[in-house]
Structure formats: structure tokens, C-alpha cells
Design a protein around this motif. Structure first.
Motif, short mmCIF file in Angstrom:
data_model
loop_
_atom_site.label_atom_id
_atom_site.label_comp_id
_atom_site.label_asym_id
_atom_site.label_seq_id
_atom_site.Cartn_x
_atom_site.Cartn_y
_atom_site.Cartn_z
N ILE A 152 5.88 10.51 4.18
CA ILE A 152 5.26 11.70 3.55
C ILE A 152 3.74 11.54 3.45
N TRP A 153 3.18 10.59 4.18
CA TRP A 153 1.76 10.28 4.09
C TRP A 153 0.87 11.47 4.46
N LEU A 196 8.72 20.23 -2.12
CA LEU A 196 9.67 19.74 -1.11
C LEU A 196 9.02 18.61 -0.34
N LEU A 197 9.69 17.48 -0.30
CA LEU A 197 9.25 16.32 0.47
C LEU A 197 10.46 15.77 1.21
N ILE A 198 10.33 15.60 2.52
CA ILE A 198 11.38 14.95 3.30
C ILE A 198 11.06 13.45 3.28
N MET A 199 11.84 12.73 2.49
CA MET A 199 11.57 11.31 2.25
C MET A 199 12.68 10.45 2.83
N GLU A 200 12.27 9.30 3.34
CA GLU A 200 13.23 8.32 3.82
C GLU A 200 13.25 7.18 2.81
N VAL A 246 -7.27 11.58 -1.37
CA VAL A 246 -8.69 11.75 -1.03
C VAL A 246 -9.38 12.59 -2.10
N LYS A 247 -8.75 13.69 -2.49
CA LYS A 247 -9.28 14.56 -3.55
C LYS A 247 -9.42 13.79 -4.86
N LEU A 248 -8.43 12.99 -5.18
CA LEU A 248 -8.44 12.20 -6.40
C LEU A 248 -9.66 11.28 -6.44
N PRO A 288 0.83 -1.20 0.00
CA PRO A 288 0.00 0.00 0.00
C PRO A 288 0.87 1.26 0.00
N ALA A 289 0.40 2.29 -0.68
CA ALA A 289 1.14 3.56 -0.72
C ALA A 289 1.39 4.10 0.68
N SER A 290 0.46 3.89 1.60
CA SER A 290 0.63 4.40 2.97
C SER A 290 1.80 3.74 3.69
N VAL A 291 2.14 2.53 3.30
CA VAL A 291 3.29 1.83 3.88
C VAL A 291 4.58 2.31 3.23
#
Length: 141
Positions: free
Chosen positions: A83-84, A107-111, A92-94, A75-78
Motif C-alpha cells: 500500500i506504499w 479502502l486498502l488492498i493489503m497483504e 511526505v505531507k506529514l 521501515p514502513a516502506s518494507v
């Protein structure tokens, strides 16, 4: 189908044990988008179903970084738990408005490789209709 490494991984993945089910049962719209994604040289991922189960192509591997290859089928949330908070309202909008998004130099702080990284991405979420005509997933380029 082709698609390099990710084409092979998608073909070999045990989708029957995933929320997507066996490939033979996938809607035509998902199959078509997967083919487009795998033949593209642009980094693309597809999220399908309520959990936005992740499929992606070879160029996208650099974006997912150290989460490859285990991000496939998750899942994208995992995959993007870091950045969830930013991503979820876009999804949700989509779904609720059947409306795509476009983010420029976001800007996204991603791991991606075991530590937080400052990244800037331009991307879009485009709704993919399911067999019933309602948004069933997204394609992100």
C-alpha cells in the motif's frame, strides 16, 4: 514499561543495530510516545526517522497480521510495500508540512497474511517532534 508481548519485544530488540540506535539515545519525545502506545488498548504504531522505523503495540498485531513479529524495527516502506503508493504521499505531507492526516473508512488492498485482502481503515498520522522541533516521526492510531 509493561506493554504485554510488544513491550517485551521492544525491550529485547537489538535497537543498536537499527537506524534508531540504542534506546538510551532515543529522544524523549519518542520514549514518551512508545510509553503511550504500549499502555493504550487502541491499535497504534509509531514510525520514527526518515524510514519510519516501525514500533507497535499488542492491539496492532491483528492489523499487521502475518507480518508480526518481523514488522518490528522495519521501515514502513518494507512492511506496507503493498500500500506504499497510497501511504507515501501522506508521509511526505506529514514531514514537509508538519501536518497530520485523517483517513476515514479508507479502502486498502493489503497483504497481511500472504494474500491480498480488501480492508477498510480509519486512521490518522500525527507528527511527533524531535529534539530540534521538526517532525521526526509519527504516531498512528
Amino acid at each position: 514499561m509493561g506493554g504485554g508481548e510488544m513491550g517485551a519485544r521492544i525491550r529485547d530488540y537489538n535497537w543498536a543495530d537499527s537506524p534508531l540506535g540504542p534506546v538510551e539515545t532515543w529522544p524523549q519525545s519518542l520514549r514518551t510516545c512508545v510509553r503511550i502506545m504500549l499502555t493504550s488498548r487502541q491499535p497504534i504504531w509509531i514510525g520514527w526517522g526518515k524510514e519510519f522505523i516501525k514500533l507497535y503495540n499488542d492491539p496492532y498485531k491483528a492489523i499487521v497480521g502475518g507480518k508480526h513479529p518481523r514488522a518490528l524495527g522495519q521501515p514502513a516502506s518494507v512492511v506496507w510495500k503493498d500500500i506504499w503508493d497510497y501511504v507515501q504521499p501522506l508521509l511526505v505531507k506529514l514531514v514537509e508540512k508538519d501536518e497530520g492526516t485523517y483517513e476515514e473508512s479508507q479502502l486498502l488492498i493489503m497483504e497481511r497474511n500472504g494474500y491480498p485482502e480488501e480492508t477498510y481503515y480509519t486512521f490518522s498520522y500525527t507528527p511527533i517532534p524531535g529534539d530540534d522541533g521538526r517532525t521526526a516521526g509519527l504516531i498512528c492510531a
